[in-house]
Scaffold this motif. Structure first.
Motif, PDB file in Angstrom:
ATOM      1  N   ASP A 229      81.044 -33.931  11.628  1.00 16.09           N
ATOM      2  CA  ASP A 229      81.634 -32.995  10.679  1.00 16.09           C
ATOM      3  C   ASP A 229      80.499 -32.163  10.101  1.00 16.09           C
ATOM      4  OD1 ASP A 229      82.914 -31.625   8.717  1.00 16.09           O
ATOM      5  OD2 ASP A 229      83.774 -33.361   7.701  1.00 16.09           O
ATOM      6  N   ALA A 230      80.434 -30.896  10.505  1.00 19.90           N
ATOM      7  CA  ALA A 230      79.300 -30.047  10.113  1.00 19.90           C
ATOM      8  C   ALA A 230      79.396 -29.540   8.679  1.00 19.90           C
ATOM      9  CB  ALA A 230      79.194 -28.862  11.070  1.00 19.90           C
ATOM     10  N   SER A 231      80.564 -29.653   8.045  1.00 19.75           N
ATOM     11  CA  SER A 231      80.702 -29.161   6.675  1.00 19.75           C
ATOM     12  C   SER A 231      80.013 -30.105   5.695  1.00 19.75           C
ATOM     13  CB  SER A 231      82.182 -29.030   6.316  1.00 19.75           C
ATOM     14  OG  SER A 231      82.827 -30.290   6.413  1.00 19.75           O
ATOM     15  N   PRO A 232      79.534 -29.596   4.561  1.00 20.09           N
ATOM     16  CA  PRO A 232      78.879 -30.460   3.569  1.00 20.09           C
ATOM     17  C   PRO A 232      79.800 -31.583   3.096  1.00 20.09           C
ATOM     18  CG  PRO A 232      78.481 -28.150   3.088  1.00 20.09           C
ATOM     19  CD  PRO A 232      79.509 -28.186   4.169  1.00 20.09           C
ATOM     20  N   ALA A 233      79.235 -32.742   2.840  1.00 24.39           N
ATOM     21  CA  ALA A 233      79.993 -33.896   2.367  1.00 24.39           C
ATOM     22  C   ALA A 233      79.643 -34.155   0.910  1.00 24.39           C
ATOM     23  CB  ALA A 233      79.688 -35.115   3.226  1.00 24.39           C
ATOM     24  N   ARG A 234      80.466 -34.962   0.247  1.00 22.63           N
ATOM     25  CA  ARG A 234      80.260 -35.225  -1.177  1.00 22.63           C
ATOM     26  C   ARG A 234      80.582 -36.693  -1.468  1.00 22.63           C
ATOM     27  NH1 ARG A 234      80.174 -31.470  -5.302  1.00 22.63           N
ATOM     28  NH2 ARG A 234      80.905 -29.892  -3.828  1.00 22.63           N
ATOM     29  N   ILE A 235      79.768 -37.332  -2.287  1.00 22.62           N
ATOM     30  CA  ILE A 235      80.039 -38.709  -2.715  1.00 22.62           C
ATOM     31  C   ILE A 235      80.023 -38.775  -4.236  1.00 22.62           C
ATOM     32  CG2 ILE A 235      79.061 -39.684  -0.599  1.00 22.62           C
ATOM     33  CD1 ILE A 235      77.125 -40.379  -3.708  1.00 22.62           C
ATOM     34  N   CYS A 236      80.746 -39.732  -4.768  1.00 22.37           N
ATOM     35  CA  CYS A 236      80.771 -39.987  -6.215  1.00 22.37           C
ATOM     36  C   CYS A 236      80.444 -41.448  -6.442  1.00 22.37           C
ATOM     37  CB  CYS A 236      82.139 -39.661  -6.800  1.00 22.37           C
ATOM     38  SG  CYS A 236      82.614 -37.924  -6.661  1.00 22.37           S
ATOM     39  N   GLU A 237      79.477 -41.706  -7.313  1.00 23.97           N
ATOM     40  CA  GLU A 237      79.034 -43.081  -7.561  1.00 23.97           C
ATOM     41  C   GLU A 237      78.365 -43.168  -8.919  1.00 23.97           C
ATOM     42  OE1 GLU A 237      78.150 -47.169  -6.577  1.00 23.97           O
ATOM     43  OE2 GLU A 237      79.440 -45.714  -5.580  1.00 23.97           O
ATOM     44  N   ASP A 238      78.861 -44.065  -9.784  1.00 19.17           N
ATOM     45  CA  ASP A 238      78.231 -44.330 -11.092  1.00 19.17           C
ATOM     46  C   ASP A 238      77.956 -43.051 -11.883  1.00 19.17           C
ATOM     47  OD1 ASP A 238      78.278 -47.021 -10.557  1.00 19.17           O
ATOM     48  OD2 ASP A 238      76.226 -47.090  -9.791  1.00 19.17           O
ATOM     49  N   GLY A 239      78.924 -42.153 -11.915  1.00 22.85           N
ATOM     50  CA  GLY A 239      78.761 -40.929 -12.691  1.00 22.85           C
ATOM     51  C   GLY A 239      78.035 -39.821 -11.958  1.00 22.85           C
ATOM     52  N   TRP A 240      77.584 -40.098 -10.749  1.00 22.15           N
ATOM     53  CA  TRP A 240      76.884 -39.102  -9.943  1.00 22.15           C
ATOM     54  C   TRP A 240      77.856 -38.466  -8.952  1.00 22.15           C
ATOM     55  CZ3 TRP A 240      71.646 -37.679  -9.989  1.00 22.15           C
ATOM     56  CH2 TRP A 240      70.821 -38.432 -10.846  1.00 22.15           C
ATOM     57  N   GLU A 241      77.686 -37.178  -8.737  1.00 21.62           N
ATOM     58  CA  GLU A 241      78.407 -36.451  -7.698  1.00 21.62           C
ATOM     59  C   GLU A 241      77.365 -35.672  -6.903  1.00 21.62           C
ATOM     60  OE1 GLU A 241      81.987 -33.156  -7.187  1.00 21.62           O
ATOM     61  OE2 GLU A 241      81.706 -34.200  -9.117  1.00 21.62           O
ATOM     62  N   VAL A 242      77.202 -36.077  -5.650  1.00 25.73           N
ATOM     63  CA  VAL A 242      76.126 -35.513  -4.818  1.00 25.73           C
ATOM     64  C   VAL A 242      76.726 -34.855  -3.584  1.00 25.73           C
ATOM     65  CG1 VAL A 242      73.988 -35.991  -3.562  1.00 25.73           C
ATOM     66  CG2 VAL A 242      74.577 -37.352  -5.588  1.00 25.73           C
ATOM     67  N   GLU A 243      76.298 -33.633  -3.346  1.00 25.76           N
ATOM     68  CA  GLU A 243      76.695 -32.915  -2.133  1.00 25.76           C
ATOM     69  C   GLU A 243      75.528 -32.921  -1.156  1.00 25.76           C
ATOM     70  OE1 GLU A 243      77.976 -28.399  -0.725  1.00 25.76           O
ATOM     71  OE2 GLU A 243      78.430 -29.057  -2.776  1.00 25.76           O
ATOM     72  N   PHE A 244      75.829 -33.183   0.108  1.00 19.77           N
ATOM     73  CA  PHE A 244      74.774 -33.240   1.128  1.00 19.77           C
ATOM     74  C   PHE A 244      75.362 -32.811   2.464  1.00 19.77           C
ATOM     75  CE2 PHE A 244      77.056 -37.174   1.306  1.00 19.77           C
ATOM     76  CZ  PHE A 244      77.117 -37.487   2.650  1.00 19.77           C
ATOM     77  N   ARG A 245      74.488 -32.543   3.419  1.00 22.89           N
ATOM     78  CA  ARG A 245      74.929 -32.212   4.776  1.00 22.89           C
ATOM     79  C   ARG A 245      74.413 -33.282   5.733  1.00 22.89           C
ATOM     80  NH1 ARG A 245      70.489 -30.430   7.302  1.00 22.89           N
ATOM     81  NH2 ARG A 245      68.794 -29.515   6.076  1.00 22.89           N
ATOM     82  N   VAL A 246      75.089 -33.435   6.855  1.00 18.92           N
ATOM     83  CA  VAL A 246      74.642 -34.433   7.827  1.00 18.92           C
ATOM     84  C   VAL A 246      73.317 -33.966   8.432  1.00 18.92           C
ATOM     85  CG1 VAL A 246      76.966 -35.228   8.369  1.00 18.92           C
ATOM     86  CG2 VAL A 246      75.965 -33.381   9.711  1.00 18.92           C
TER      87      VAL A 246
END
Length: 258
Positions: A97-114
């Motif tokens: 999946d070439a589109s940016p991914a996003r995770i949420c953990e312990d109040g953090w929201e991080v966007e990243f790419r593979v």
């Protein structure tokens, strides 16, 4: 195998003899993607899983569906040998999946790419490859609704490095897990049960190394055929390569009978 293909593959093999594994993988990827015209930048920008999928396709085209794999049992050291259906295995791999991914953990929201091939190659040069990969692939981070700032522009090297420093280990693990789910073909792992002791052994299937080993054996065998036929008949290398494998083998058998 057509003469043009055999000649090109021999050139690929020759060019890769003095290269490291990453250089050989790039050469093989060029052979798998002739439509790119050898554009290294375009190939290096692809997700890692896209390259692995391309190399599986090249391997099947050159050497067929059957892959013979050998592993040593991690528990009893027994030598395990089994066949892998390359076609079935490749079909089980989902594309990246070439589109940016996003995770949420312990109040953090991080966007990243593979990670791309270039990201993986660059990160491998660092002592802490995982951190280097995060610095290249993390796009942005928000904590408790506010942008994370470290006194430097977020897109600058210092800003990205500080951002990665601020990420807790649990968040970093979640990013790694999410990246693996987004690009499962990037890390192909086998889980094999030992027929002797029953223990399971996990091992990475490095398709680039596997394919290079096969290409190396093929090239050396082919050059030996060229040598024998040139010695026996005085033919040139292009003339010998123009023969079909079946006719070449027949002439070699005739030479052996003399």
């Amino acid at each position: 195998m057509a003469i043009a293909q055999a000649t090109e593959l021999l050139a690929t093999w020759e060019a890769g003899l003095d290269r490291a594994s990453s250089g050989r993988a790039l050469l093989l990827h060029r052979a798998a993607r002739p439509d790119t015209g050898g554009d290294s930048e375009a190939l290096l920008s692809l997700p890692v899983g896209a390259r692995e999928t391309d190399l599986f396709a090249l391997r099947r085209a050159l050497f067929g569906e059957r892959m013979q794999v050998r592993l040593e049992c991690g528990a009893c050291a027994a030598d395990m040998e089994f066949d892998l259906d390359a076609g079935e295995f490749a079909r089980s791999l989902r594309g990246p999946d070439a589109s940016p991914a996003r995770i949420c953990e312990d109040g953090w929201e991080v966007e990243f790419r593979v990670p791309s091939v270039a990201d993986l190659t660059a990160a491998a040069r660092h002592a802490d490859a995982r951190r280097a990969l995060l610095e290249r692939c993390v796009v942005s981070a928000v904590r408790d609704g506010g942008d994370v700032s470290a006194g430097a522009p977020d897109d600058s090297p210092d800003g990205i490095a500080a951002l990665v420093d601020a990420l807790p280990p649990a968040v970093q693990r979640r990013i790694a897990e999410a990246a693996e789910r987004a690009d499962p073909a990037a890390d192909v792992t086998l889980n094999v049960s030992c027929p002797d002791c029953g223990a399971a052994t996990r091992a990475e299937l490095d398709i680039a190394s596997y394919l290079w080993t096969e290409l190396d054996a093929w090239a050396r065998d082919l050059l030996l055929d060229v040598h024998l036929l040139a010695t026996a008949y005085g033919w040139s290398e292009p003339e010998i390569l123009a023969l079909s494998p079946l006719r070449r083998r027949y002439y070699l058998e005739l030479c052996a009978d003399v």
